[in-house]
Design a protein around this motif. Structure first.
Motif, PDB file in Angstrom:
ATOM      1  N   THR A 201       1.598  -0.212  -8.097  1.00 21.41           N
ATOM      2  CA  THR A 201       1.453   1.177  -7.667  1.00 21.41           C
ATOM      3  C   THR A 201       1.110   2.063  -8.856  1.00 21.41           C
ATOM      4  N   GLY A 202       0.391   3.138  -8.568  1.00 18.43           N
ATOM      5  CA  GLY A 202       0.068   4.127  -9.571  1.00 18.43           C
ATOM      6  C   GLY A 202       0.575   5.491  -9.145  1.00 18.43           C
ATOM      7  N   ALA A 203       0.558   6.444 -10.061  1.00 13.25           N
ATOM      8  CA  ALA A 203       1.003   7.807  -9.774  1.00 13.25           C
ATOM      9  C   ALA A 203      -0.084   8.766 -10.233  1.00 13.25           C
ATOM     10  N   ALA A 204      -0.536   9.626  -9.319  1.00 10.97           N
ATOM     11  CA  ALA A 204      -1.729  10.435  -9.560  1.00 10.97           C
ATOM     12  C   ALA A 204      -1.616  11.378 -10.747  1.00 10.97           C
ATOM     13  N   ASP A 205      -0.415  11.866 -11.056  1.00 17.17           N
ATOM     14  CA  ASP A 205      -0.240  12.825 -12.143  1.00 17.17           C
ATOM     15  C   ASP A 205       0.481  12.233 -13.352  1.00 17.17           C
ATOM     16  N   ASP A 206       0.489  10.927 -13.442  1.00 18.01           N
ATOM     17  CA  ASP A 206       1.197  10.229 -14.516  1.00 18.01           C
ATOM     18  C   ASP A 206       0.462  10.418 -15.842  1.00 18.01           C
ATOM     19  N   HIS A 207       1.164  10.848 -16.878  1.00 19.27           N
ATOM     20  CA  HIS A 207       0.598  10.967 -18.216  1.00 19.27           C
ATOM     21  C   HIS A 207       0.773   9.685 -19.014  1.00 19.27           C
ATOM     22  N   THR A 208       1.906   9.029 -18.865  1.00 17.06           N
ATOM     23  CA  THR A 208       2.199   7.849 -19.681  1.00 17.06           C
ATOM     24  C   THR A 208       1.356   6.652 -19.259  1.00 17.06           C
ATOM     25  N   VAL A 209       1.253   6.409 -17.956  1.00 13.96           N
ATOM     26  CA  VAL A 209       0.368   5.372 -17.417  1.00 13.96           C
ATOM     27  C   VAL A 209      -0.495   6.038 -16.342  1.00 13.96           C
ATOM     28  N   VAL A 212      -5.530   5.791 -13.145  1.00 11.41           N
ATOM     29  CA  VAL A 212      -6.726   4.984 -13.350  1.00 11.41           C
ATOM     30  C   VAL A 212      -6.408   3.692 -14.092  1.00 11.41           C
ATOM     31  N   VAL A 213      -5.375   3.718 -14.930  1.00 11.79           N
ATOM     32  CA  VAL A 213      -4.959   2.520 -15.664  1.00 11.79           C
ATOM     33  C   VAL A 213      -4.273   1.532 -14.724  1.00 11.79           C
ATOM     34  N   SER A 214      -3.408   2.042 -13.852  1.00 14.52           N
ATOM     35  CA  SER A 214      -2.755   1.174 -12.868  1.00 14.52           C
ATOM     36  C   SER A 214      -3.787   0.537 -11.944  1.00 14.52           C
ATOM     37  N   ARG A 215      -4.779   1.331 -11.544  1.00 13.91           N
ATOM     38  CA  ARG A 215      -5.810   0.820 -10.639  1.00 13.91           C
ATOM     39  C   ARG A 215      -6.666  -0.245 -11.324  1.00 13.91           C
ATOM     40  N   GLN A 216      -6.947  -0.047 -12.611  1.00 12.86           N
ATOM     41  CA  GLN A 216      -7.712  -1.056 -13.330  1.00 12.86           C
ATOM     42  C   GLN A 216      -6.929  -2.361 -13.445  1.00 12.86           C
ATOM     43  N   ALA A 217      -5.619  -2.245 -13.683  1.00 13.96           N
ATOM     44  CA  ALA A 217      -4.785  -3.451 -13.745  1.00 13.96           C
ATOM     45  C   ALA A 217      -4.865  -4.218 -12.432  1.00 13.96           C
ATOM     46  N   TYR A 218      -4.810  -3.502 -11.328  1.00 17.30           N
ATOM     47  CA  TYR A 218      -4.955  -4.131 -10.014  1.00 17.30           C
ATOM     48  C   TYR A 218      -6.304  -4.845  -9.916  1.00 17.30           C
ATOM     49  N   GLY A 219      -7.354  -4.227 -10.423  1.00 17.26           N
ATOM     50  CA  GLY A 219      -8.677  -4.825 -10.355  1.00 17.26           C
ATOM     51  C   GLY A 219      -8.796  -6.132 -11.116  1.00 17.26           C
ATOM     52  N   LEU A 220      -7.967  -6.326 -12.128  1.00 15.22           N
ATOM     53  CA  LEU A 220      -8.003  -7.571 -12.890  1.00 15.22           C
ATOM     54  C   LEU A 220      -7.593  -8.774 -12.042  1.00 15.22           C
ATOM     55  N   TYR A 221      -6.923  -8.514 -10.915  1.00 10.85           N
ATOM     56  CA  TYR A 221      -6.483  -9.603 -10.032  1.00 10.85           C
ATOM     57  C   TYR A 221      -7.504  -9.905  -8.934  1.00 10.85           C
ATOM     58  N   VAL A 227      -1.567 -12.986  -2.848  1.00 11.22           N
ATOM     59  CA  VAL A 227      -1.503 -11.639  -2.298  1.00 11.22           C
ATOM     60  C   VAL A 227      -1.304 -10.618  -3.424  1.00 11.22           C
ATOM     61  N   THR A 228      -2.211  -9.647  -3.500  1.00 10.80           N
ATOM     62  CA  THR A 228      -2.101  -8.565  -4.469  1.00 10.80           C
ATOM     63  C   THR A 228      -2.493  -7.273  -3.758  1.00 10.80           C
ATOM     64  N   GLU A 229      -1.612  -6.274  -3.790  1.00  9.25           N
ATOM     65  CA  GLU A 229      -1.878  -5.017  -3.092  1.00  9.25           C
ATOM     66  C   GLU A 229      -1.687  -3.834  -4.038  1.00  9.25           C
ATOM     67  N   TYR A 230      -2.266  -2.704  -3.645  1.00 14.49           N
ATOM     68  CA  TYR A 230      -2.208  -1.514  -4.483  1.00 14.49           C
ATOM     69  C   TYR A 230      -1.896  -0.286  -3.640  1.00 14.49           C
ATOM     70  N   HIS A 231      -1.132   0.633  -4.231  1.00 16.95           N
ATOM     71  CA  HIS A 231      -0.832   1.897  -3.569  1.00 16.95           C
ATOM     72  C   HIS A 231      -0.695   2.982  -4.632  1.00 16.95           C
ATOM     73  N   ALA A 232      -1.241   4.166  -4.360  1.00 16.96           N
ATOM     74  CA  ALA A 232      -1.116   5.301  -5.282  1.00 16.96           C
ATOM     75  C   ALA A 232      -0.265   6.392  -4.652  1.00 16.96           C
ATOM     76  N   PHE A 233       0.622   6.955  -5.443  1.00 16.93           N
ATOM     77  CA  PHE A 233       1.475   8.052  -4.990  1.00 16.93           C
ATOM     78  C   PHE A 233       0.880   9.371  -5.475  1.00 16.93           C
ATOM     79  N   ALA A 234       0.558  10.255  -4.548  1.00 16.98           N
ATOM     80  CA  ALA A 234      -0.042  11.540  -4.891  1.00 16.98           C
ATOM     81  C   ALA A 234       0.995  12.488  -5.494  1.00 16.98           C
ATOM     82  N   GLY A 235       0.559  13.280  -6.460  1.00 17.01           N
ATOM     83  CA  GLY A 235       1.412  14.328  -7.004  1.00 17.01           C
ATOM     84  C   GLY A 235       2.626  13.869  -7.775  1.00 17.01           C
ATOM     85  N   ARG A 236       2.618  12.622  -8.244  1.00 12.07           N
ATOM     86  CA  ARG A 236       3.801  12.095  -8.926  1.00 12.07           C
ATOM     87  C   ARG A 236       3.491  11.788 -10.381  1.00 12.07           C
ATOM     88  N   GLY A 237       4.509  11.964 -11.235  1.00  9.39           N
ATOM     89  CA  GLY A 237       4.404  11.651 -12.642  1.00  9.39           C
ATOM     90  C   GLY A 237       5.153  10.360 -12.966  1.00  9.39           C
TER      91      GLY A 237
END
Length: 268
Positions: A201-209, A212-221, A227-237
């Protein structure tokens, strides 16, 4: 026997931050564990008083510590990790030490090369001094606000800093920056391994990670047979697993774990 769930915290945050998750998962019938990193003490205050205990530890040592813990459990657990804990969770899953894994805003594994400016700024408290590679580094309240608490109020960020912030080893950050040129980087994960299910999972307002970095990690799989799945949380740090919105993230992870069939957990 139900599959236990082991929570793995990230850099600069004590495992006590997982307590609400443990309570929620226990209510759902799961046995839960939240062991700290090698060198952590039982409480945030005690850990702050002994920074030398975690100085110099790297990703390999931290992963090995969790692998030893998992090996003592009666059955292989599901692991849920945040930040560097998410990287460790992926490594444990790829080696067969865990049945399934949830990696929340995970520190980038080798191959995830995107480096947004926000991520660089979040790492500067460590990277600004090469000697920090062998030291424990603590964030200031202001640095915590930028790296973790940017998507919540200043008051809440201060409360979380006081409650959970601890020193962390600087070495894992240096290992991330060296990963591209290090053929034996401890941040490498076998993304083609036959393994249990993985949710990133990724967080749309995350500064530390940044997300886009979380999504790229998902793409490496992309070529993984598992089974590999992805989800992004809006408005979260980056504080999303222990701030006032933690329940939304926990409920999503719990629902995903509950949806896994026995076949998905054991067929490999």
């Amino acid at each position: 026997m139900s599959t236990p769930v082991v929570f793995i915290h990230g850099l600069w945050i004590h495992s006590a931050a997982w307590q609400p998750w443990q309570d929620l998962f226990a209510e759902a019938g799961y046995e839960t564990h939240a062991p700290g990193w090698t060198g952590d003490s039982a409480t945030p205050a005690a850990t702050r008083s002994r920074p030398e205990a975690i100085a110099g530890l790297g990703v390999a040592e931290l992963t090995e510590g969790y692998a030893r813990y998992l090996a003592k459990l009666p059955v292989r657990p599901i692991v849920v990790g945040h930040s560097f804990g998410g990287l460790i969770a992926q490594k444990l899953l790829a080696t067969g030490a865990a049945e399934a894994a949830v990696a929340i805003s995970p520190a980038p594994i080798k191959g995830a090369t995107k480096l947004p400016l926000a991520q660089i700024r979040s790492a500067l408290p460590v990277l600004s001094n090469p000697r920090n590679k062998t030291r424990a580094v603590a964030l200031s309240e202001r640095q915590f606000r930028y790296g973790f608490g940017n998507a919540i109020s200043k008051e809440e960020s201060r409360r979380l800093f006081d409650a959970y912030a601890i020193p962390g080893p600087g070495r894992p950050i240096f290992e991330l920056t060296a990963a591209k040129k290090d053929p034996s980087s401890p941040t490498e994960v076998d993304v083609t391994a036959a393994r249990g299910p993985l949710l990133i999972t990724g967080a749309a307002d995350d500064h530390t990670v940044p997300e886009v970095v979380s999504r790229q990690a998902y793409g490496l799989y992309a070529n993984s047979p598992s089974v590999t799945e992805y989800h992004a949380f809006a408005g979260r740090g980056h504080s999303l697993v222990f701030d006032s919105g933690w329940r939304d993230v926990a409920q999503y992870a719990l629902g995903w774990i509950a949806s896994l069939s026995q076949k998905e957990l054991s067929d490999r």
